[in-house]
Design a protein around this motif. Structure first.
Motif, PDB file in Angstrom:
ATOM      1  N   UNK A   1      -5.384  -7.022 -15.370  1.00  0.00           N
ATOM      2  CA  UNK A   1      -5.283  -5.005 -15.544  1.00  0.00           C
ATOM      3  C   UNK A   1      -3.620  -5.009 -15.554  1.00  0.00           C
TER       4      UNK A   1
ATOM      5  N   UNK B   1      -1.885  -2.798 -18.794  1.00  0.00           N
ATOM      6  CA  UNK B   1      -1.389  -1.789 -18.347  1.00  0.00           C
ATOM      7  C   UNK B   1       0.540  -1.861 -18.400  1.00  0.00           C
TER       8      UNK B   1
ATOM      9  N   UNK C   1       2.086   2.196  -3.030  1.00  0.00           N
ATOM     10  CA  UNK C   1       0.921   2.577  -4.797  1.00  0.00           C
ATOM     11  C   UNK C   1       0.498   3.869  -3.819  1.00  0.00           C
TER      12      UNK C   1
ATOM     13  N   UNK D   1      -1.801   8.628  -5.620  1.00  0.00           N
ATOM     14  CA  UNK D   1      -1.712   6.910  -6.431  1.00  0.00           C
ATOM     15  C   UNK D   1      -1.735   7.291  -7.884  1.00  0.00           C
TER      16      UNK D   1
ATOM     17  N   UNK E   1       2.341  -0.789 -10.738  1.00  0.00           N
ATOM     18  CA  UNK E   1       1.500  -1.143 -10.680  1.00  0.00           C
ATOM     19  C   UNK E   1       0.957  -1.925  -9.174  1.00  0.00           C
ATOM     20  N   UNK E   2      -0.016  -1.890  -8.480  1.00  0.00           N
ATOM     21  CA  UNK E   2      -0.254  -3.168  -7.357  1.00  0.00           C
ATOM     22  C   UNK E   2      -1.231  -4.569  -7.304  1.00  0.00           C
ATOM     23  N   UNK E   3      -0.945  -4.984  -7.963  1.00  0.00           N
ATOM     24  CA  UNK E   3      -2.269  -5.970  -7.285  1.00  0.00           C
ATOM     25  C   UNK E   3      -2.982  -6.333  -6.119  1.00  0.00           C
ATOM     26  N   UNK E   4      -3.576  -6.347  -5.610  1.00  0.00           N
ATOM     27  CA  UNK E   4      -4.461  -6.094  -3.975  1.00  0.00           C
ATOM     28  C   UNK E   4      -3.920  -7.379  -4.304  1.00  0.00           C
TER      29      UNK E   4
ATOM     30  N   UNK F   1      -1.754   4.475  -1.421  1.00  0.00           N
ATOM     31  CA  UNK F   1      -2.661   4.296  -0.427  1.00  0.00           C
ATOM     32  C   UNK F   1      -2.734   5.707   1.040  1.00  0.00           C
TER      33      UNK F   1
ATOM     34  N   UNK G   1       0.304   5.768 -10.868  1.00  0.00           N
ATOM     35  CA  UNK G   1       0.359   4.163 -12.339  1.00  0.00           C
ATOM     36  C   UNK G   1       0.705   5.292 -13.429  1.00  0.00           C
TER      37      UNK G   1
ATOM     38  N   UNK H   1       1.074  -1.441  -0.098  1.00  0.00           N
ATOM     39  CA  UNK H   1      -0.462   0.147   0.183  1.00  0.00           C
ATOM     40  C   UNK H   1       0.993   0.909   0.078  1.00  0.00           C
TER      41      UNK H   1
ATOM     42  N   UNK I   1      -6.976  -8.739 -11.972  1.00  0.00           N
ATOM     43  CA  UNK I   1      -5.625  -8.296 -11.388  1.00  0.00           C
ATOM     44  C   UNK I   1      -4.577  -8.305 -12.675  1.00  0.00           C
TER      45      UNK I   1
ATOM     46  N   UNK J   1      -9.447  -7.727  -4.173  1.00  0.00           N
ATOM     47  CA  UNK J   1      -9.880  -6.457  -4.818  1.00  0.00           C
ATOM     48  C   UNK J   1     -11.357  -5.902  -5.146  1.00  0.00           C
TER      49      UNK J   1
END
Ligand SMILES: Nc1ncnc2c1ncn2[C@@H]1O[C@H](COP(=O)(O)OP(=O)(O)O)[C@@H](O)[C@H]1O
Ligand SMILES: [Mg+2]
Lengths: 434, 250
Positions: free
Chosen positions: B160, B164, B50, B74, B83-86, B52, B78, B47, B157, B89
């Motif tokens: 994406x 991206x 990214x 954030x 890129x953050x894969x949560x 947050x 990007x 986080x 994720x 999600x």
């Protein structure tokens, strides 16, 4: 309560005097049946007066104290403007300016009567149906709109059709009040789409007081899309009464997009077996009050009602959602649900939500829910982490929140123009919240 | 060039220090794994990278391609290729997945001063990548993540990430909750993304994922600190002896 309301009421007295002085001059003053209904309406109005917060159903919207002290009754249309409905559609187009019918283009499957010119011969359908709904003590402003009506329109639709009703008003130096009535009678088996729009760029604290009667005969369908957008200092009250006969369906999508105070005061009677009403409401305000208050009366078995109200309030805007569902004795297998949701964009924005149930029958299904909150921080971060800038991400989430209430109404062109109006109001609400 | 350089990073959440001096660097072209027990600060690190809100850097620095990353929003990160894969999600009812993908992709392109893609271009690109991840067309028409299964969310994720084309991808426990078939699918999706100009940080609780994705380096995070770093063998050692032993040795 009544005595208190009356003792305060400068406006109540002013309305009574207006009626006492001009009763015979009012449109249709020579028609005995109409005079009787107007007098009954005046009595119903006087029992409550212009409501203030001591009147239970108006406790969140203190109308009497929101109005300018002196309101001049509008007695003529003045110069009509040429603005058209923002809900563009190729349907029959009626315009009401200052509460008077100013333009009217329609085909021969529709009967139209200008209520400002009622005299002599009146069609039977009008005499039977006009001045019956939205005029009791439970809708006191509706009662005043009938008693003091100067203009308006009565419409009967005999074949599947679509019509647009656009209300606008002109500039005035003093705060005014217009009392206007609308009757729409949908004949048996007929499907109608009604686009109702109100724009009011100009107001100096004026009150629009409108009473709407919708009568759905057996097996008929009415889809009602309504856009209300008034000047920031205007007060708008629409009292809507609907009667749904056997197997009829009423679907509505109301949008309230601004005024000092707007109140949509609804009373729907499901009088016929298997009749159904679905009310969707969206409000987007940054200032003032957007109030929707409904009573749905399940007066017959197998009736069904759905209410979905979605509100976005920013700045110091306030939204009010009240819904009372009554299930009468014997109205078995009634099915009702109401859901009120609000999104608050600012710490100064407010919401008052009050769902109520009064059930006098067995074997019924009734539910309600409310949900009030701010934008979901997790969702906002998720969108931003994907490269979507904050403002755009918020707009996307707000639009997603409202979408459910708008989906499935009108056609693509109508929805597009509705969304355009909504986006305008949402942008203002977001700005006022920064 | 070092793609990501984290130096003595301290991060507090709601006044409580969670990360207590992390030092770590990921060069271009490498894939690093961060392993650690629950509550060790793995998600806090992701986080923080990214951007947050609420993750306060109290000491140390994070450089991305030589520039301070912590000052950026954030969405800016990007657009610059982070890129953050949560781990979890977020479900977004009311926003159709395909619409979201187009809005996000074009927002990034706009921010970089690139020409936006039209609907046809986006659709073509989405379809290509979706097929490889076994994501059916129908899923793209549903609201984003709403009602998706755990595996579907994780595949979304990775979709994406493929779309991206980030320079730095951080995958936070993308493997957890997946059955073996879904795990293989996700792993091959990630492997397909390995490239000389791209760095990948794979965060995982289990060694299992590293059977399919072979890292260049493995770091063990415990109590908000990197307690050990090593080659791919470190993951195997962890599997045999557990976190307890490794953390104690440190
Ligand atoms: N929002 C928060 N507020 C307070 N404490 C938090 C918050 N998020 C995480 N923590 C705490 O920080 C520590 C690390 O959490 P996290 O980064 O989620 O660990 P991991 O992803 O390794 O399981 C845990 O002790 C957790 O309880
Ligand atoms: Mg975690």
């Amino acid at each position: 309560m009544t005595a208190l309301a009356r003792s305060i009421g400068g406006h109540t007295d002013a309305f009574r005097h207006d009626f006492a002085r001009r009763e015979v001059e009012l449109p249709g003053g020579a028609l005995q049946w109409l005079q009787d209904r107007r007098r009954a309406a005046m009595t119903a109005f006087t029992a409550i007066g212009v409501p203030n917060r001591r009147v239970e159903a108006w406790k969140y919207t203190d109308l009497a104290n929101l109005l300018e002290p002196d309101l001049l009754p509008i007695t003529g249309s003045g110069d009509a403007d040429e603005r058209v409905s923002p809900l563009l559609d190729e349907s029959n187009h009626l315009r009401l300016f200052n509460g008077f019918l100013s333009r009217c283009a329609s085909d021969d499957a529709i009967d139209i009567v200008d209520l400002s010119a009622l005299r002599g011969e009146v069609p039977d359908w009008l005499r039977e149906n006009f001045g019956v709904l939205a005029c009791g003590p439970d809708q006191p402003m509706g009662a005043a709109s009938l008693a003091l009506m100067r203009g308006g329109v009565a419409i009967r639709v005999r074949r599947d059709n679509s019509l647009a009703l656009h209300f606008s008003n002109g500039a005035s130096l003093r705060p005014c009040v217009s009392h206007c009535r609308v009757l729409l009678l949908v004949e048996s088996g007929v499907s109608v789409r009604l686009l109702e729009s109100h724009t009011g760029e100009t107001s100096s604290g004026s009150l629009r007081n409108i009473g709407v009667e919708l009568i759905l005969n057996a097996n008929s369908r009415l889809e009602h899309i309504r856009l209300q957008k008034d000047a920031a200092d205007a007060v708008h009250v629409t009292s809507l009464g609907a009667m749904l006969r056997r197997d009829s369906q009423y679907r509505a999508c109301y949008a309230a997009l601004g005024a000092r105070a707007s109140r949509l005061d609804i009373n729907i009677r499901l009088t016929g077996d298997r009749s159904e009403a679905a009310l969707h409401h969206v409000a987007a305000v940054d200032t003032g009050i957007a109030d929707i208050t409904s009573v749905i009366d399940h007066a017959s078995p197998n009736t069904r009602s759905r209410q979905l109200f979605k509100n976005v309030a920013g700045g110091h805007g306030r939204v009010v959602n009240q819904g009372r569902v009554i299930v009468r004795e014997g109205s078995v297998k009634s099915d009702s649900h109401q859901l009120f949701k609000a999104l608050l964009l600012s710490p100064r924005a407010e919401v008052d939500a009050k769902p109520e149930l009064e059930i006098f029958a067995d074997d019924v299904l009734c539910g309600h829910g409310t949900a009030i909150g701010a934008l979901d921080e997790d969702a906002l971060f998720y969108l931003r982490s994907r490269g979507i800038p904050e403002e755009e991400a918020k707009r996307l989430l707000i639009r997603a929140f409202l979408a459910e209430a708008v989906e499935g109404f009108g056609n693509e062109a109508i929805r597009d123009s509705l969304w355009q109006e909504l986006e305008g109001a949402l942008t203002k609400a977001a700005k006022a919240s920064r | 060039m070092k793609l990501l350089e984290i130096d003595d990073l301290h991060v507090s959440v709601q006044g409580k220090e969670i990360l207590k001096g992390i030092t770590l660097s990921v060069p271009e072209g490498e894939l690093h794994a961060i392993m650690g027990p629950n509550g060790s600060g793995k998600s806090t690190l992701s986080y923080t990278l990214a951007g947050r809100e609420g993750y306060e850097v109290t000491r140390g620095q994070v450089l991305y391609r030589g520039d301070d990353l912590t000052a950026l929003s954030p969405d800016r990160r990007a657009a610059l290729g982070v890129f953050l894969a949560l781990q979890y999600p977020v479900e977004i009812p009311g926003v159709v997945t395909l619409t979201f993908l187009k809005v996000a992709l074009n927002a990034q392109r706009r921010a970089r001063g690139e020409q936006e893609f039209d609907a046809v271009q986006v659709l073509r690109s989405v379809r290509q990548n979706a097929a490889a991840l076994n994501i059916p067309e129908d899923m793209l028409k549903r609201p984003l993540n709403a009602g998706f299964s755990g595996g579907e969310k994780k595949r979304m994720e990775i979709l994406q990430m493929a779309l991206f084309e980030p320079r730095l991808a951080i995958l936070d426990e993308t493997d957890s909750g997946l059955d073996i078939d879904a795990l293989r699918l996700v792993a091959s999706g990630v492997n397909a993304q390995r490239a000389p100009d791209r760095g990948i940080l794979v965060i995982t609780h289990y060694q299992r994922l590293l059977d399919y994705i072979v890292p260049d380096r493995v770091h063990v995070l415990a109590g908000g600190r990197i307690v050990r770093s090593g080659g791919p063998d470190l993951a195997l050692e962890l599997e045999k002896s557990g976190y307890g032993a490794v953390v104690e040795v440190a």
